[in-house]
Design a protein around this motif. Structure first.
Motif, PDB file in Angstrom:
ATOM      1  N   ASP A 181       0.831  -1.210   0.000  1.00  0.00           N
ATOM      2  CA  ASP A 181       0.000   0.000   0.000  1.00  0.00           C
ATOM      3  C   ASP A 181       0.860   1.251   0.000  1.00  0.00           C
ATOM      4  O   ASP A 181       0.542   2.247  -0.671  1.00  0.00           O
ATOM      5  N   ASN A 182       1.955   1.219   0.755  1.00  0.00           N
ATOM      6  CA  ASN A 182       2.840   2.391   0.813  1.00  0.00           C
ATOM      7  C   ASN A 182       3.571   2.607  -0.514  1.00  0.00           C
ATOM      8  O   ASN A 182       3.735   3.751  -0.966  1.00  0.00           O
ATOM      9  N   ILE A 183       3.999   1.524  -1.143  1.00  0.00           N
ATOM     10  CA  ILE A 183       4.644   1.657  -2.455  1.00  0.00           C
ATOM     11  C   ILE A 183       3.656   2.236  -3.456  1.00  0.00           C
ATOM     12  O   ILE A 183       3.996   3.142  -4.241  1.00  0.00           O
ATOM     13  N   ALA A 184       2.427   1.740  -3.447  1.00  0.00           N
ATOM     14  CA  ALA A 184       1.407   2.246  -4.372  1.00  0.00           C
ATOM     15  C   ALA A 184       1.158   3.737  -4.153  1.00  0.00           C
ATOM     16  O   ALA A 184       1.039   4.507  -5.124  1.00  0.00           O
ATOM     17  N   ALA A 185       1.087   4.153  -2.899  1.00  0.00           N
ATOM     18  CA  ALA A 185       0.847   5.565  -2.601  1.00  0.00           C
ATOM     19  C   ALA A 185       1.986   6.436  -3.119  1.00  0.00           C
ATOM     20  O   ALA A 185       1.752   7.531  -3.663  1.00  0.00           O
ATOM     21  N   LEU A 186       3.212   5.967  -2.961  1.00  0.00           N
ATOM     22  CA  LEU A 186       4.358   6.737  -3.465  1.00  0.00           C
ATOM     23  C   LEU A 186       4.371   6.761  -4.988  1.00  0.00           C
ATOM     24  O   LEU A 186       4.646   7.813  -5.593  1.00  0.00           O
ATOM     25  N   MET A 187       4.066   5.635  -5.627  1.00  0.00           N
ATOM     26  CA  MET A 187       3.991   5.621  -7.089  1.00  0.00           C
ATOM     27  C   MET A 187       2.946   6.620  -7.587  1.00  0.00           C
ATOM     28  O   MET A 187       3.195   7.382  -8.529  1.00  0.00           O
ATOM     29  N   ASP A 188       1.782   6.621  -6.950  1.00  0.00           N
ATOM     30  CA  ASP A 188       0.731   7.554  -7.353  1.00  0.00           C
ATOM     31  C   ASP A 188       1.187   9.001  -7.190  1.00  0.00           C
ATOM     32  O   ASP A 188       0.996   9.838  -8.080  1.00  0.00           O
TER      33      ASP A 188
END
Length: 198
Positions: free
Chosen positions: A39-46
């Motif tokens: 979830d944290n990786i996805a948030a940073l990618m976004d």
């Protein structure tokens, strides 16, 4: 501005390392830590894509027989949440060793051509490819930020029966990188708050 404030450059590159389906095979890897990593990786990618900052995707093509990360294995594919965000990445690197700096195409050349000096390194595994890439980045003179909660790893056995849990390995990585001056260890929330619009 406080001494500990994080400043994110407009061209800060997010290096997303080895977020591949093969790492979901618990029978191969054993117990993992940090279930919030994805979830944290996805948030940073976004956040990076929305602000127009570069995102570099790295995938591991293992040469070890039977590896779940071999190029001909289903585990070689990116996890779904990364695959859903592909197409907007600035660069895709394939590697066969721990460091993203030893892949194809050449990461250092790509960064140098664009004058990029700040890297945010996330992904799998904390104490393997993430730590190795961060160490090399620090050695090469980049400002490296590692949000530890956007990484995860697995329990690991070492010599003479000595073993460390995934959490212990992650803590050791944080001390090695931060205490050793290779990188600044931080959090996803801290980076998201600092990034803002590019």
């Amino acid at each position: 501005m406080t001494e500990n404030a994080i400043e994110i450059a407009p061209d800060s590159a997010l290096i997303v390392i080895d977020v591949q389906k093969g790492f979901d095979e618990a029978s191969f890897w054993g117990p993992r830590n940090n279930p919030e990593a994805e979830d944290n990786i996805a948030a940073l990618m976004d956040a990076w894509q929305e602000s127009g900052r570069p995102v570099v995707l790295v995938r591991h093509a293992s040469l070890r027989p039977g590896s779940v990360l071999a190029a001909d294995h289903p585990g070689y594919a990116f996890k779904d949440f990364v695959a859903e965000r592909t197409g907007q990445e600035s660069l895709l690197i394939t590697k066969t060793v721990n460091s993203a700096f030893y892949g194809t195409p050449d990461l250092a050349d790509w960064l140098e051509d664009r004058g990029i000096r700040q890297l945010v390194v996330v992904g799998i595994q904390t104490n393997m490819c993430v730590e190795t890439t961060a160490r090399m980045g620090g050695n090469l003179g980049y400002e490296v930020l590692v949000p530890l909660d956007a990484t995860h790893t697995f329990d690991l056995a070492g010599p003479e029966g000595r073993a460390l849990t995934a959490d212990q390995l992650a803590a050791a990585t944080a001390v090695n990188l931060h205490g050793g001056g290779f990188a600044r260890v931080t959090t996803t929330a801290g980076l998201l708050a600092a990034a803002g619009p590019a």
